[in-house]
Design a protein around this motif. Sequence first.
Motif, PDB file in Angstrom:
ATOM      1  N   LYS A 461      53.646  34.305  40.435  1.00 28.32           N
ATOM      2  CA  LYS A 461      52.739  33.292  40.973  1.00 28.32           C
ATOM      3  C   LYS A 461      51.456  33.918  41.517  1.00 28.32           C
ATOM      4  N   ILE A 462      51.561  35.199  41.901  1.00 28.11           N
ATOM      5  CA  ILE A 462      50.410  35.901  42.475  1.00 28.11           C
ATOM      6  C   ILE A 462      50.218  37.215  41.736  1.00 28.11           C
ATOM      7  N   LEU A 463      48.984  37.501  41.348  1.00 31.41           N
ATOM      8  CA  LEU A 463      48.645  38.766  40.700  1.00 31.41           C
ATOM      9  C   LEU A 463      47.610  39.477  41.557  1.00 31.41           C
ATOM     10  N   LEU A 464      47.935  40.700  41.963  1.00 33.95           N
ATOM     11  CA  LEU A 464      47.004  41.508  42.752  1.00 33.95           C
ATOM     12  C   LEU A 464      46.488  42.637  41.872  1.00 33.95           C
ATOM     13  N   VAL A 465      45.189  42.639  41.572  1.00 30.07           N
ATOM     14  CA  VAL A 465      44.566  43.636  40.706  1.00 30.07           C
ATOM     15  C   VAL A 465      43.777  44.611  41.565  1.00 30.07           C
ATOM     16  N   THR A 466      44.229  45.869  41.609  1.00 33.83           N
ATOM     17  CA  THR A 466      43.574  46.852  42.483  1.00 33.83           C
ATOM     18  C   THR A 466      43.263  48.150  41.742  1.00 33.83           C
ATOM     19  N   ILE A 467      43.194  48.115  40.404  1.00 29.91           N
ATOM     20  CA  ILE A 467      42.946  49.340  39.643  1.00 29.91           C
ATOM     21  C   ILE A 467      41.558  49.887  39.952  1.00 29.91           C
ATOM     22  N   GLU A 468      41.398  51.217  39.804  1.00 26.97           N
ATOM     23  CA  GLU A 468      40.178  51.892  40.234  1.00 26.97           C
ATOM     24  C   GLU A 468      39.012  51.709  39.266  1.00 26.97           C
ATOM     25  N   VAL A 474      37.669  43.939  35.315  1.00 29.67           N
ATOM     26  CA  VAL A 474      37.013  42.707  34.864  1.00 29.67           C
ATOM     27  C   VAL A 474      37.587  42.250  33.524  1.00 29.67           C
ATOM     28  N   ASP A 475      37.703  43.180  32.567  1.00 31.66           N
ATOM     29  CA  ASP A 475      38.261  42.833  31.251  1.00 31.66           C
ATOM     30  C   ASP A 475      39.712  42.369  31.366  1.00 31.66           C
ATOM     31  N   LEU A 476      40.462  43.013  32.238  1.00 29.65           N
ATOM     32  CA  LEU A 476      41.865  42.662  32.426  1.00 29.65           C
ATOM     33  C   LEU A 476      42.011  41.236  32.949  1.00 29.65           C
ATOM     34  N   ILE A 477      41.202  40.883  33.928  1.00 30.06           N
ATOM     35  CA  ILE A 477      41.283  39.537  34.510  1.00 30.06           C
ATOM     36  C   ILE A 477      40.877  38.482  33.487  1.00 30.06           C
ATOM     37  N   LYS A 478      39.877  38.792  32.662  1.00 31.85           N
ATOM     38  CA  LYS A 478      39.483  37.842  31.609  1.00 31.85           C
ATOM     39  C   LYS A 478      40.643  37.576  30.655  1.00 31.85           C
ATOM     40  N   MET A 479      41.339  38.647  30.252  1.00 33.29           N
ATOM     41  CA  MET A 479      42.463  38.496  29.336  1.00 33.29           C
ATOM     42  C   MET A 479      43.589  37.683  29.975  1.00 33.29           C
ATOM     43  N   ILE A 480      43.920  38.012  31.231  1.00 33.81           N
ATOM     44  CA  ILE A 480      45.026  37.326  31.912  1.00 33.81           C
ATOM     45  C   ILE A 480      44.690  35.861  32.136  1.00 33.81           C
ATOM     46  N   GLU A 486      46.899  29.250  35.245  1.00 35.20           N
ATOM     47  CA  GLU A 486      47.353  28.762  36.555  1.00 35.20           C
ATOM     48  C   GLU A 486      47.698  29.895  37.526  1.00 35.20           C
ATOM     49  N   LEU A 487      47.698  31.124  37.051  1.00 33.50           N
ATOM     50  CA  LEU A 487      48.092  32.262  37.895  1.00 33.50           C
ATOM     51  C   LEU A 487      47.035  32.519  38.967  1.00 33.50           C
ATOM     52  N   HIS A 488      47.492  32.719  40.224  1.00 30.81           N
ATOM     53  CA  HIS A 488      46.568  33.004  41.326  1.00 30.81           C
ATOM     54  C   HIS A 488      46.260  34.504  41.331  1.00 30.81           C
ATOM     55  N   ILE A 489      44.998  34.850  41.100  1.00 34.72           N
ATOM     56  CA  ILE A 489      44.592  36.246  40.950  1.00 34.72           C
ATOM     57  C   ILE A 489      43.771  36.683  42.158  1.00 34.72           C
ATOM     58  N   ILE A 490      44.217  37.761  42.787  1.00 34.20           N
ATOM     59  CA  ILE A 490      43.480  38.396  43.887  1.00 34.20           C
ATOM     60  C   ILE A 490      43.019  39.763  43.394  1.00 34.20           C
ATOM     61  N   ALA A 491      41.736  40.056  43.525  1.00 33.16           N
ATOM     62  CA  ALA A 491      41.193  41.290  42.967  1.00 33.16           C
ATOM     63  C   ALA A 491      40.463  42.098  44.034  1.00 33.16           C
ATOM     64  N   ARG A 492      40.409  43.395  43.795  1.00 30.35           N
ATOM     65  CA  ARG A 492      39.721  44.343  44.676  1.00 30.35           C
ATOM     66  C   ARG A 492      38.339  44.641  44.103  1.00 30.35           C
ATOM     67  N   ALA A 493      37.301  44.488  44.932  1.00 28.13           N
ATOM     68  CA  ALA A 493      35.927  44.761  44.512  1.00 28.13           C
ATOM     69  C   ALA A 493      35.388  45.978  45.249  1.00 28.13           C
ATOM     70  N   ALA A 505      34.891  36.524  35.979  1.00 22.83           N
ATOM     71  CA  ALA A 505      36.000  36.767  35.055  1.00 22.83           C
ATOM     72  C   ALA A 505      37.158  35.817  35.285  1.00 22.83           C
ATOM     73  N   GLY A 506      37.237  35.228  36.498  1.00 18.95           N
ATOM     74  CA  GLY A 506      38.291  34.248  36.753  1.00 18.95           C
ATOM     75  C   GLY A 506      39.180  34.546  37.938  1.00 18.95           C
ATOM     76  N   ALA A 507      38.835  35.531  38.753  1.00 19.02           N
ATOM     77  CA  ALA A 507      39.631  35.827  39.949  1.00 19.02           C
ATOM     78  C   ALA A 507      39.508  34.684  40.955  1.00 19.02           C
TER      79      ALA A 507
END
Length: 587
Positions: A461-468, A474-480, A486-493, A505-507
């Motif tokens: 239900k929750i995706l946390l994207v913190t890759i360096e 950005v590309d990963l979030i676009k694909m997902i 409907e997936l809730h995406i939290i990303a590190r900037a 990208a959709g975060a």
Amino acid sequence: MHETNPLESLLFFLLAAVIFVPLFRRFRLGAILGYLFAGVLIGPQAFHFIDDPKSVLHFSEIGVVLLLFIIGLELNPDKLWSMRNQIGFLGGGQLIISCLLITAICLLQVSWQIALVVGLALALSSTAFAIQLMAEKGILASANGRRGFSILLMQDLAVIPILLIVQGLASSPDEHSQPWWYGVMAILLLLFSGRFLLNPLLGIVSRFGSRETMTATALLIVVGAAYLMYISGLSMGMGAFIAGIMLANSHFRHQLETDIEPFKGLTLGLFFIAIGMTLNISLLFEKPIMIFAFVLALMALKTAVIMFLLKLSQMEWRASLPLALMLSQGGEFAFVIMSQAGSLNLVSTDVIEIINLIVGLSMALTAPLVALAGLISKKQYNEHSTASLPEIEHESEILILGFGRFAQITGRILSANNIPFTALDNNSTHIQFIKQFGNKVHFGDITRLDVLQAAGIDKAKILLVTIENADKAVDLIKMIRKHYPELHIIARAYNRVNYLKLIDAGANKVVREIFSGSLEAATETLMTLGFTTGQALRTVDIFRDHDESLLERAVEHHDDLDKLIEIGIQGRKELEELFKQDRDNIT
């Protein structure tokens, strides 16, 4: 014994708190029991260090007033609304059913007014005890923990209405009672002051006053609101509670809570010590069977009610039994309710002594019974599962992509609260950390959809994207987002440009990794320059809100550099104007 002067009384209170509270916490019995036990020892029941507990009790009621202010201050209307179903069904159901059953049983011996007061008092649980037990068992942040918290939250919300009901049961039209419209006018005056006067007052004090003045102002607000209700014939706690709610969204909320907290802790501890001094321990030795029967009956009744409601909310009994036991004891507000009922001559001293003793003993028995229930349910579960049930793999609802220093903080917090998560990383050191907590581990390229599916993204239900790698994120979030809208995406900037790209990208939520730390550093810098804590917090809050609004405007033009520069220059002027308006409003 000679008459105790105030300095000697203070010495005994402090010694009792310093010795017994840490001791009881050491054995996981809770601070409240430590205070109660200390009160028993220094009061007339034991060593007679203090012979007039009633005078101490009247003074220490300010602790309850401060507690209700803090509760009001922490009530977030949005949070209450999001939990409204659980609060209404579980919390409201537990309170009403328990109260009705206890009242019905008490009607066999006392009048309906006394029975109702006792039912209302004993239907409440100890928030301090239950929260502590849920945290120790690691369920506080889980779905079951949220159910328990909803019950406790409903009880906290019900305290003020219950106190008003008790006051209404005891009131009679005599020369000392106030007309009903006094209370209405007092509430309206308090609401008006909270809406239009308190924030400007706090702004002036934070700008021109010292830290001590800010603390004095916080106490003035609480005591003033309580006194306004008192002279209008209503509960002092109600005034403090309303004042807290009115300031819940104020810029000064954190400062007020910080200033009030030490006074609340000390005076509330004094209140429980005073309750301990009034406990009739000799009654326990005179009628031990009767008292323990009442205690066990209370805990059994409340446990049954809570388990019934949890069962209706689709919770298995093996998980509901320990949780229900955690909420089965009498609560600290039972002392408050019985104290008010006694001061209003609604309930006799004999009944108050029995109820207070039942509540205290139920607190003492809670932790051992929870431990015993846990062992029994675990044993039965193991026997049953090994005999007839296949092993079921638990699917975590949280997927973390990248497990470096940034994500490890989230992982440690989730693990400490027994919240399962799945992490993907190609660093073996990070993977070893995850394995220690029993979470699933997958190696591989996180840009591949089949690897994400193997990690359980279909159930997440929750995706946390913190890759360096910022571009890869950005590309990963676009694909997902394409495959899982409907997936809730939290990303590190890493910076503002990266923030804008991740949003595009959709975060759902983007966290700037250095932003919060930078604001904290700015706060410390302002305070070192001579700003008061309130001034510094307010200045930083204004900057934070303005900066976030700038980012929202910049999202639409993230590909237009000239437009971004224009927004930045305009934002700087707006920020200067905001700070100027803030100074003008205060002055």
